[in-house]
Design a protein around this motif. Sequence first.
Motif, PDB file in Angstrom:
ATOM      1  N   ASN A 188      -4.665  -6.442 -11.680  1.00 37.43           N
ATOM      2  CA  ASN A 188      -3.887  -5.228 -11.713  1.00 37.43           C
ATOM      3  C   ASN A 188      -4.659  -4.012 -11.095  1.00 37.43           C
ATOM      4  OD1 ASN A 188      -1.918  -6.231 -12.803  1.00 37.43           O
ATOM      5  ND2 ASN A 188      -2.140  -5.688 -14.976  1.00 37.43           N
ATOM      6  N   PHE A 190      -7.283   7.884   0.377  1.00 33.76           N
ATOM      7  CA  PHE A 190      -7.557   7.029  -0.685  1.00 33.76           C
ATOM      8  C   PHE A 190      -8.853   7.055  -1.338  1.00 33.76           C
ATOM      9  CE2 PHE A 190      -9.465   2.762  -1.346  1.00 33.76           C
ATOM     10  CZ  PHE A 190      -8.659   2.295  -2.125  1.00 33.76           C
ATOM     11  N   VAL A 243      -2.007   1.982   0.622  1.00 28.03           N
ATOM     12  CA  VAL A 243      -0.886   1.873   1.583  1.00 28.03           C
ATOM     13  C   VAL A 243      -0.006   3.104   1.446  1.00 28.03           C
ATOM     14  CG1 VAL A 243       1.439   0.654   1.671  1.00 28.03           C
ATOM     15  CG2 VAL A 243      -0.515  -0.616   1.663  1.00 28.03           C
ATOM     16  N   SER A 244       0.199   3.772   0.163  1.00 34.28           N
ATOM     17  CA  SER A 244       0.802   5.216   0.021  1.00 34.28           C
ATOM     18  C   SER A 244      -0.027   6.165   0.913  1.00 34.28           C
ATOM     19  CB  SER A 244       0.823   5.172  -1.624  1.00 34.28           C
ATOM     20  OG  SER A 244       1.580   4.274  -2.304  1.00 34.28           O
ATOM     21  N   LYS A 298      -7.050  -4.102  -8.825  1.00 33.30           N
ATOM     22  CA  LYS A 298      -7.008  -4.559  -7.205  1.00 33.30           C
ATOM     23  C   LYS A 298      -5.622  -4.157  -6.578  1.00 33.30           C
ATOM     24  CE  LYS A 298      -8.315  -7.650  -3.758  1.00 33.30           C
ATOM     25  NZ  LYS A 298      -8.823  -9.281  -3.317  1.00 33.30           N
ATOM     26  N   ALA A 299      -4.449  -4.494  -7.237  1.00 33.60           N
ATOM     27  CA  ALA A 299      -3.182  -4.374  -6.860  1.00 33.60           C
ATOM     28  C   ALA A 299      -2.943  -2.930  -6.668  1.00 33.60           C
ATOM     29  CB  ALA A 299      -2.257  -4.885  -7.619  1.00 33.60           C
ATOM     30  N   ARG A 300      -3.436  -2.075  -7.724  1.00 36.65           N
ATOM     31  CA  ARG A 300      -3.373  -0.618  -7.884  1.00 36.65           C
ATOM     32  C   ARG A 300      -3.859   0.010  -6.513  1.00 36.65           C
ATOM     33  NH1 ARG A 300      -5.659   3.980  -9.790  1.00 36.65           N
ATOM     34  NH2 ARG A 300      -7.503   2.876 -10.232  1.00 36.65           N
ATOM     35  N   ARG A 301      -5.215  -0.320  -6.264  1.00 40.58           N
ATOM     36  CA  ARG A 301      -5.917   0.114  -5.295  1.00 40.58           C
ATOM     37  C   ARG A 301      -5.269  -0.082  -3.826  1.00 40.58           C
ATOM     38  NH1 ARG A 301     -11.219   1.882  -7.103  1.00 40.58           N
ATOM     39  NH2 ARG A 301     -11.846   1.743  -5.054  1.00 40.58           N
ATOM     40  N   VAL A 302      -4.635  -1.341  -3.607  1.00 41.29           N
ATOM     41  CA  VAL A 302      -4.167  -1.717  -2.411  1.00 41.29           C
ATOM     42  C   VAL A 302      -3.044  -0.734  -2.411  1.00 41.29           C
ATOM     43  CG1 VAL A 302      -2.848  -3.336  -1.311  1.00 41.29           C
ATOM     44  CG2 VAL A 302      -4.966  -3.978  -2.132  1.00 41.29           C
ATOM     45  N   TRP A 303      -2.019  -0.587  -3.438  1.00 39.29           N
ATOM     46  CA  TRP A 303      -0.952   0.164  -3.568  1.00 39.29           C
ATOM     47  C   TRP A 303      -1.359   1.616  -3.143  1.00 39.29           C
ATOM     48  CZ3 TRP A 303       4.035  -0.357  -2.763  1.00 39.29           C
ATOM     49  CH2 TRP A 303       4.660   0.681  -2.935  1.00 39.29           C
ATOM     50  N   ILE A 304      -2.217   2.264  -3.663  1.00 36.85           N
ATOM     51  CA  ILE A 304      -2.712   3.619  -3.316  1.00 36.85           C
ATOM     52  C   ILE A 304      -2.896   3.813  -1.948  1.00 36.85           C
ATOM     53  CG2 ILE A 304      -4.289   5.349  -3.817  1.00 36.85           C
ATOM     54  CD1 ILE A 304      -4.331   4.345  -6.961  1.00 36.85           C
TER      55      ILE A 304
END
Length: 58
Positions: free
Chosen positions: A3, A51, A13-14, A5-11
């Motif tokens: 989770n 980021f 991309v945002s 890693k997914a959070r960091r990718v989402w941030i």
Amino acid sequence: MKNEKARRVWIFVSAYGVVFAFLSWFHEAILAGDSILWKGPLALVLGFIVFRIFVDRI
């Protein structure tokens, strides 16, 4: 762990999306000509900076 890693990718991309939207507005409002060519790479660089600054604060 997954989770995080997914959070960091989402941030990331945002951050890219926010900077790209800002540059799109800036381009339409002020700039003209071939500035469209550098908008994507500049958004990527600035999104990465945003980021790195904010990823640990969220």
